[in-house]
Design an enzyme around this catalytic site. Structure first.
Site, short mmCIF file in Angstrom:
data_model
loop_
_atom_site.label_atom_id
_atom_site.label_comp_id
_atom_site.label_asym_id
_atom_site.label_seq_id
_atom_site.Cartn_x
_atom_site.Cartn_y
_atom_site.Cartn_z
N ARG A 15 0.84 -1.21 0.00
CA ARG A 15 0.00 0.00 0.00
C ARG A 15 0.87 1.25 0.00
O ARG A 15 0.69 2.16 -0.81
CB ARG A 15 -0.93 0.01 1.25
CG ARG A 15 -2.19 -0.80 1.10
CD ARG A 15 -2.95 -0.89 2.43
NE ARG A 15 -2.21 -1.71 3.38
CZ ARG A 15 -2.32 -3.04 3.46
NH1 ARG A 15 -3.18 -3.67 2.71
NH2 ARG A 15 -1.59 -3.74 4.31
N HIS A 158 -7.75 1.65 12.14
CA HIS A 158 -7.04 1.36 10.88
C HIS A 158 -7.77 0.28 10.09
O HIS A 158 -8.59 -0.45 10.62
CB HIS A 158 -5.60 0.90 11.15
CG HIS A 158 -4.67 2.00 11.54
ND1 HIS A 158 -4.51 2.40 12.84
CD2 HIS A 158 -3.88 2.80 10.80
CE1 HIS A 158 -3.64 3.40 12.89
NE2 HIS A 158 -3.24 3.66 11.66
N LYS A 162 -4.09 -4.23 8.72
CA LYS A 162 -2.98 -3.80 9.60
C LYS A 162 -2.63 -4.92 10.58
O LYS A 162 -3.53 -5.50 11.19
CB LYS A 162 -3.33 -2.50 10.34
CG LYS A 162 -2.16 -1.97 11.15
CD LYS A 162 -2.32 -0.51 11.51
CE LYS A 162 -1.18 0.01 12.36
NZ LYS A 162 0.12 -0.03 11.66
#
Ligand SMILES: NC(=O)C1=CN([C@@H]2O[C@H](COP(=O)(O)OP(=O)(O)OC[C@H]3O[C@@H](n4cnc5c(N)ncnc54)[C@H](O)[C@@H]3O)[C@@H](O)[C@H]2O)C=CC1
Ligand SMILES: O=C(O)C1=N[C@H](C(=O)O)C[C@H](O)C1
Length: 269
Positions: A15, A158, A162
């Site tokens: 990402r 998040h 994650k």
């Protein structure tokens, strides 16, 4: 050829890696010399631009870190703890500035990074955005002003992919809150409540983590007192803020002496 600093992006298919490849290749102040991935990645051997679904960038994805770092002035690294520790030693060997965005580093990992910083410039931060680094300063000041009469809770959210918690940013905010009170975070952190926890410990700094969907990154520092609350909040909606901060750090580090630096140093906060 160009005489701007040459930059390696590690974790190029990730990402952050893809965001960094875009930022570095679009910048007039640097150029992309290599894009690194794990040797089992199906991006190895492909042009990084076309692998990202865009135009060719003339840089083939490789897993040979040593060879790539030897051609670079900076390495921008948002990968995983084991990779980052290895890259710190190799970047130091190549005397390249190592910008570390990777979070979830253990105490042992940090010692190895400290050792590498004797030989080269390392800029490390759990969050490279201007906004969060300002929030860190505000947190320190508010914590100092309020003292223990206000309970501090740090809440972060998040995306579902994650892998570490609390986030690196939450830990930076916790460190700042603890510094404001003149205590060590390790002595007061409360990192997970479940079951019959009993009442809140006086002076504790609590952490909560939310994981879901595609949330880029949100952080609240809550100061809860009797009859009033203050909430300091940062909401990230675009990973470009982290990539631009990291690139700024890579350029800033070019004329610095070996050592470990923070984004507060880079931003002059
Ligand atoms: N400091 C900051 O401002 C920010 C930090 N992060 C942190 O950056 C890290 C990466 O985040 P994402 O990009 O979301 O993860 P991701 O999982 O999308 O990307 C990580 C990439 O690193 C690659 N990688 C892992 N080991 C490698 C190795 N040995 N050699 C080469 N490549 C390797 C993986 O294959 C993957 O493509 C995380 O620790 C995250 O918390 C993320 C955003 C902002
Ligand atoms: O993994 C992420 O995505 C992020 N990680 C960093 C962190 O752990 O704080 C920074 C940002 O919040 C995004």
């Amino acid at each position: 050829m160009t005489d701007t600093p040459g930059i390696v992006v590690t974790g190029a298919s990730g990402r952050m890696g893809q965001m960094l490849v875009r930022e570095v290749s679009a910048s007039p102040d640097c150029h992309l010399v290599a894009a690194l991935e794990r040797e089992d990645s199906d991006w190895i051997g492909r042009d990084v631009g076309t692998a990202m679904g865009g135009a060719e960038l003339g840089v083939t994805v490789t897993s040979d870190a040593l060879e790539a770092f030897a051609r670079a002035q900076a390495v921008i690294d948002f990968t995983a703890p084991a990779a980052t520790v290895e890259f710190a030693a190799l970047a130091a060997q190549a005397r390249a500035v190592h910008v570390i965005g990777t979070t979830g580093l253990s105490g042992d990992d940090l010692k190895k990074i400290d050792a590498a910083a004797h030989h080269a410039v390392i800029v490390r931060a759990g969050n490279m955005s201007l906004g969060v680094n300002l929030l860190v300063e505000l947190t320190r000041k508010v914590s100092q002003a309020l003292g223990e009469a206000f309970d501090i809770e740090i809440v972060e959210a998040h995306h579902k992919a994650k892998v570490d918690a609390p986030s690196g940013t939450a830990l930076m905010l916790g460190e700042a809150a603890a510094e404001g009170r003149g205590v060590a975070l390790d002595d007061v952190a409360d990192r997970g409540r479940d079951g019959m926890t009993g009442p809140r410990e006086a002076g504790a700094i609590g952490f909560s983590a939310i994981r879901g969907g595609d949330i880029v990154g949100e952080h609240d520092v809550l100061f809860a007192g009797a009859g009033e609350r203050i909430v300091l909040r940062h909401v990230a909606t675009d990973r470009g803020i982290f990539a631009r901060g990291a690139l700024r750090a890579a350029l800033w580090g070019q004329d610095k002496r070996p050592g470990q630096y923070s984004m507060a140093d880079v931003l002059g906060l």
